[in-house]
Design an enzyme around this catalytic site. Structure first.
Site, PDB file in Angstrom:
ATOM      1  N   LEU A  12       0.839  -1.204   0.000  1.00 24.32           N
ATOM      2  CA  LEU A  12       0.000   0.000   0.000  1.00 24.32           C
ATOM      3  C   LEU A  12       0.873   1.252   0.000  1.00 24.32           C
ATOM      4  O   LEU A  12       0.585   2.221  -0.710  1.00 24.32           O
ATOM      5  CB  LEU A  12      -0.937  -0.002   1.224  1.00 24.32           C
ATOM      6  CG  LEU A  12      -1.751   1.279   1.429  1.00 24.32           C
ATOM      7  CD1 LEU A  12      -2.653   1.563   0.227  1.00 24.32           C
ATOM      8  CD2 LEU A  12      -2.581   1.194   2.710  1.00 24.32           C
ATOM      9  N   ALA A  72       2.002  -2.297   9.043  1.00 22.54           N
ATOM     10  CA  ALA A  72       1.389  -3.248   9.978  1.00 22.54           C
ATOM     11  C   ALA A  72       2.182  -4.533   9.971  1.00 22.54           C
ATOM     12  O   ALA A  72       2.936  -4.813   9.028  1.00 22.54           O
ATOM     13  CB  ALA A  72      -0.062  -3.539   9.563  1.00 22.54           C
ATOM     14  N   THR A  74       1.698  -7.869   9.062  1.00 19.30           N
ATOM     15  CA  THR A  74       0.660  -8.457   8.200  1.00 19.30           C
ATOM     16  C   THR A  74       0.806  -9.970   7.986  1.00 19.30           C
ATOM     17  O   THR A  74       0.036 -10.541   7.210  1.00 19.30           O
ATOM     18  CB  THR A  74       0.659  -7.768   6.810  1.00 19.30           C
ATOM     19  OG1 THR A  74       1.979  -7.849   6.262  1.00 19.30           O
ATOM     20  CG2 THR A  74       0.234  -6.327   6.897  1.00 19.30           C
ATOM     21  N   THR A 113      -8.575  -3.989   8.788  1.00 19.17           N
ATOM     22  CA  THR A 113      -8.789  -5.216   8.023  1.00 19.17           C
ATOM     23  C   THR A 113     -10.148  -5.865   8.258  1.00 19.17           C
ATOM     24  O   THR A 113     -10.730  -5.747   9.349  1.00 19.17           O
ATOM     25  CB  THR A 113      -7.678  -6.229   8.408  1.00 19.17           C
ATOM     26  OG1 THR A 113      -7.986  -7.497   7.845  1.00 19.17           O
ATOM     27  CG2 THR A 113      -7.581  -6.409   9.925  1.00 19.17           C
ATOM     28  N   ASP A 114     -10.599  -6.610   7.253  1.00 19.11           N
ATOM     29  CA  ASP A 114     -11.796  -7.443   7.382  1.00 19.11           C
ATOM     30  C   ASP A 114     -11.599  -8.549   8.428  1.00 19.11           C
ATOM     31  O   ASP A 114     -12.571  -9.118   8.925  1.00 19.11           O
ATOM     32  CB  ASP A 114     -12.163  -8.066   6.027  1.00 19.11           C
ATOM     33  CG  ASP A 114     -11.012  -8.825   5.369  1.00 19.11           C
ATOM     34  OD1 ASP A 114      -9.847  -8.608   5.753  1.00 19.11           O
ATOM     35  OD2 ASP A 114     -11.277  -9.649   4.471  1.00 19.11           O
ATOM     36  N   TYR A 137      -3.668 -12.117  14.374  1.00 16.41           N
ATOM     37  CA  TYR A 137      -3.549 -10.906  13.533  1.00 16.41           C
ATOM     38  C   TYR A 137      -4.792 -10.035  13.691  1.00 16.41           C
ATOM     39  O   TYR A 137      -4.687  -8.827  13.942  1.00 16.41           O
ATOM     40  CB  TYR A 137      -3.343 -11.319  12.076  1.00 16.41           C
ATOM     41  CG  TYR A 137      -3.494 -10.201  11.078  1.00 16.41           C
ATOM     42  CD1 TYR A 137      -2.537  -9.192  10.961  1.00 16.41           C
ATOM     43  CD2 TYR A 137      -4.617 -10.142  10.241  1.00 16.41           C
ATOM     44  CE1 TYR A 137      -2.690  -8.155  10.038  1.00 16.41           C
ATOM     45  CE2 TYR A 137      -4.764  -9.114   9.316  1.00 16.41           C
ATOM     46  CZ  TYR A 137      -3.807  -8.126   9.219  1.00 16.41           C
ATOM     47  OH  TYR A 137      -3.960  -7.110   8.298  1.00 16.41           O
ATOM     48  N   TRP A 165      -8.016  -8.321   1.588  1.00 17.86           N
ATOM     49  CA  TRP A 165      -7.347  -9.035   0.486  1.00 17.86           C
ATOM     50  C   TRP A 165      -6.579  -8.075  -0.431  1.00 17.86           C
ATOM     51  O   TRP A 165      -6.863  -7.961  -1.628  1.00 17.86           O
ATOM     52  CB  TRP A 165      -8.378  -9.812  -0.326  1.00 17.86           C
ATOM     53  CG  TRP A 165      -9.089 -10.895   0.412  1.00 17.86           C
ATOM     54  CD1 TRP A 165      -9.257 -11.029   1.753  1.00 17.86           C
ATOM     55  CD2 TRP A 165      -9.768 -12.026  -0.175  1.00 17.86           C
ATOM     56  NE1 TRP A 165      -9.989 -12.156   2.043  1.00 17.86           N
ATOM     57  CE2 TRP A 165     -10.315 -12.772   0.877  1.00 17.86           C
ATOM     58  CE3 TRP A 165      -9.972 -12.450  -1.486  1.00 17.86           C
ATOM     59  CZ2 TRP A 165     -11.046 -13.950   0.677  1.00 17.86           C
ATOM     60  CZ3 TRP A 165     -10.703 -13.607  -1.701  1.00 17.86           C
ATOM     61  CH2 TRP A 165     -11.231 -14.345  -0.626  1.00 17.86           C
TER      62      TRP A 165
HETATM   63  N1  LIG Z   1      -2.371  -7.469   2.817  1.00 21.45           N
HETATM   64  C1  LIG Z   1      -3.672  -7.662   2.989  1.00 21.45           C
HETATM   65  O1  LIG Z   1      -4.280  -8.580   2.409  1.00 21.45           O
HETATM   66  C2  LIG Z   1      -4.468  -6.747   3.877  1.00 21.45           C
HETATM   67  C3  LIG Z   1      -5.837  -7.005   4.057  1.00 21.45           C
HETATM   68  C4  LIG Z   1      -6.574  -6.142   4.865  1.00 21.45           C
HETATM   69  C5  LIG Z   1      -5.963  -5.066   5.471  1.00 21.45           C
HETATM   70  N2  LIG Z   1      -4.630  -4.872   5.297  1.00 21.45           N
HETATM   71  C6  LIG Z   1      -4.014  -3.731   5.971  1.00 21.45           C
HETATM   72  O2  LIG Z   1      -3.588  -2.827   4.972  1.00 21.45           O
HETATM   73  C7  LIG Z   1      -2.419  -2.133   5.430  1.00 21.45           C
HETATM   74  C8  LIG Z   1      -1.349  -2.234   4.359  1.00 21.45           C
HETATM   75  O3  LIG Z   1      -1.007  -3.586   4.198  1.00 21.45           O
HETATM   76  P1  LIG Z   1      -0.058  -4.070   3.028  1.00 21.45           P
HETATM   77  O4  LIG Z   1      -0.791  -5.120   2.303  1.00 21.45           O
HETATM   78  O5  LIG Z   1       0.511  -2.911   2.299  1.00 21.45           O
HETATM   79  O6  LIG Z   1       1.056  -4.783   3.901  1.00 21.45           O
HETATM   80  P2  LIG Z   1       2.592  -5.028   3.599  1.00 21.45           P
HETATM   81  O7  LIG Z   1       2.863  -5.005   2.139  1.00 21.45           O
HETATM   82  O8  LIG Z   1       2.962  -6.218   4.415  1.00 21.45           O
HETATM   83  O9  LIG Z   1       3.241  -3.744   4.205  1.00 21.45           O
HETATM   84  C9  LIG Z   1       3.274  -3.525   5.588  1.00 21.45           C
HETATM   85  C10 LIG Z   1       4.520  -2.751   5.867  1.00 21.45           C
HETATM   86  O10 LIG Z   1       4.591  -2.557   7.276  1.00 21.45           O
HETATM   87  C11 LIG Z   1       5.933  -2.726   7.631  1.00 21.45           C
HETATM   88  N3  LIG Z   1       6.189  -3.083   9.012  1.00 21.45           N
HETATM   89  C12 LIG Z   1       5.944  -4.255   9.643  1.00 21.45           C
HETATM   90  N4  LIG Z   1       6.429  -4.211  10.900  1.00 21.45           N
HETATM   91  C13 LIG Z   1       6.998  -2.991  11.035  1.00 21.45           C
HETATM   92  C14 LIG Z   1       7.685  -2.344  12.092  1.00 21.45           C
HETATM   93  N5  LIG Z   1       7.878  -2.938  13.265  1.00 21.45           N
HETATM   94  N6  LIG Z   1       8.137  -1.089  11.892  1.00 21.45           N
HETATM   95  C15 LIG Z   1       7.958  -0.459  10.707  1.00 21.45           C
HETATM   96  N7  LIG Z   1       7.333  -1.031   9.657  1.00 21.45           N
HETATM   97  C16 LIG Z   1       6.852  -2.272   9.838  1.00 21.45           C
HETATM   98  C17 LIG Z   1       6.425  -3.855   6.753  1.00 21.45           C
HETATM   99  O11 LIG Z   1       7.814  -3.813   6.698  1.00 21.45           O
HETATM  100  P3  LIG Z   1       8.653  -5.187   6.600  1.00 21.45           P
HETATM  101  O12 LIG Z   1       8.447  -5.628   5.173  1.00 21.45           O
HETATM  102  O13 LIG Z   1      10.013  -4.727   6.933  1.00 21.45           O
HETATM  103  O14 LIG Z   1       8.042  -6.134   7.580  1.00 21.45           O
HETATM  104  C18 LIG Z   1       5.762  -3.519   5.424  1.00 21.45           C
HETATM  105  O15 LIG Z   1       6.584  -2.684   4.630  1.00 21.45           O
HETATM  106  C19 LIG Z   1      -2.073  -2.752   6.766  1.00 21.45           C
HETATM  107  O16 LIG Z   1      -2.614  -1.968   7.785  1.00 21.45           O
HETATM  108  C20 LIG Z   1      -2.785  -4.082   6.764  1.00 21.45           C
HETATM  109  O17 LIG Z   1      -3.100  -4.527   8.069  1.00 21.45           O
HETATM  110  C21 LIG Z   1      -3.876  -5.667   4.494  1.00 21.45           C
END
Ligand SMILES: NC(=O)c1ccc[n+]([C@@H]2O[C@H](COP(=O)([O-])OP(=O)(O)OC[C@H]3O[C@@H](n4cnc5c(N)ncnc54)[C@H](OP(=O)(O)O)[C@@H]3O)[C@@H](O)[C@H]2O)c1
Length: 306
Positions: A12, A72, A74, A113-114, A137, A165
């Protein structure tokens, strides 16, 4: 307007940085300050979301108009064995941001998240419905939501934006994993097995990023919003669509056959909601953004894959 963005190296975060609206001063942060899996990354400020003191200090130092907390923990399955770290990141960071923003007066957009729902009601969840997460989670993300609601509801400084998702052209996600598996197995005629009894809606980082920016630029007051692409799908449906669209776009010669599996046939450490569609209708009106059918958003995502 000054925005402190977390998770800038995530999928994101990548979309948010690519499409930052004019007039926004973006302070983009990641855990280590590098771009992670993001090929366009780099030049980010280090901010460890597990360090509540550092989160508070970042707000007090930069005094942003908004914190956009897109970072987050994730890893849904790993969270089952690392719940403390997941809670520190997903619950502790939003709490720390909220506490500091109470001092500075800025606002917080908390992406959620859902998975805060149990998926058992069999119809889309509305923003005002109560949380009942199934796994670690979801519990930690629910804790983040609760902190934002508890600390910022009275002042109207917090907005929780739930999605589901999430898939994008960079980073780690289901669509890119399926593309890789189709490429590896399709030519050999080897099948993939994918779960078909979990239903949700894939959401592209492009449309999710646009929704996040709209919350900020329109200074939305709604405390909880839902944003997903339009329609409903099982993981099986998405896997099949990735193969079909990738073939149409010339990204592979032959998709692999996809066999439907039940959740019981594909056991994972974390229990997932079986039906986690989010009702986005009121949020679409609030944000004044038209929904994109998920298959159309998936096609655009695959067009952007290098
Ligand atoms: N992915 C999904 O399917 C999904 C679904 C529903 C909601 N969401 C929400 O949408 C948002 C964006 O998710 P996304 O899919 O973009 O996730 P993502 O690609 O996993 O990105 C999350 C980022 O957070 C970073 N992070 C994790 N732990 C950290 C820490 N201690 N300090 C600083 N950064 C940290 C990760 O860095 P590292 O790579 O270094 O760990 C990663 O760059 C999140 O809030 C997630 O909960 C995601």
């Amino acid at each position: 307007m000054k925005i402190l963005l977390t998770g800038a190296a995530g999928q994101l975060g990548h979309a948010l940085r690519q499409h930052t609206p004019a007039g926004i001063e973006l302070i983009a942060t990641s855990r280590s300050g590098d771009g992670g899996a993001d090929p366009g990354g780099g030049g980010l400020l280090p901010l460890d979301l597990a360090d509540a003191g550092a989160c508070r200090a970042a707000v007090l130092t930069h005094r942003p108009d908004w914190v956009l907390n897109g970072g987050a923990y994730t890893a849904v399955d790993r969270a089952e064995s690392e719940p403390e770290l997941a809670l520190a990141v997903n619950g502790g960071a939003p709490r720390a941001f909220a506490e500091a923003l109470l001092e500075t007066g800025g606002r917080l957009l908390q992406v959620s998240t859902d998975f805060v729902f149990n998926g058992q009601q069999g119809s889309p969840y509305r923003p005002e419905q109560g949380r009942d997460p199934l796994g670690a989670y979801g519990r930690t993300k629910a804790a983040g939501e609760e902190a934002v609601a508890q600390l910022l509801a009275a002042s109207g400084q917090g907005v929780i934006l739930r999605t589901g998702w999430v898939i994008g052209p960079v980073g780690k996600n289901f669509a890119l994993t399926m593309l890789r598996l189709h490429r590896e197995r399709g030519a050999r005629g080897q099948a993939l097995g994918v779960v078909e009894d979990q239903v949700g809606c894939p959401t592209s980082t492009a449309t999710l990023g646009a929704a996040c920016w709209r919350v900020i630029t329109a200074n939305v007051q709604e405390p909880v919003l839902h944003w997903c692409d339009a329609g409903a799908a099982s993981w099986f449906d998405v896997a099949v669509a990735v193969g079909e669209l990738a073939q149409e776009l010339g990204l592979l010669q032959q998709p692999a056959p996809v066999n439907p599996l039940t959740t019981a046939e594909y056991p994972l450490p974390a229990q997932r909601p079986s039906y986690s569609l989010l009702d986005c209708s009121s949020s679409r009106r609030t944000l004044q953004l038209a929904p994109t059918p998920w298959r159309q958003a998936l096609r655009r995502l695959l067009e952007a894959v290098q």
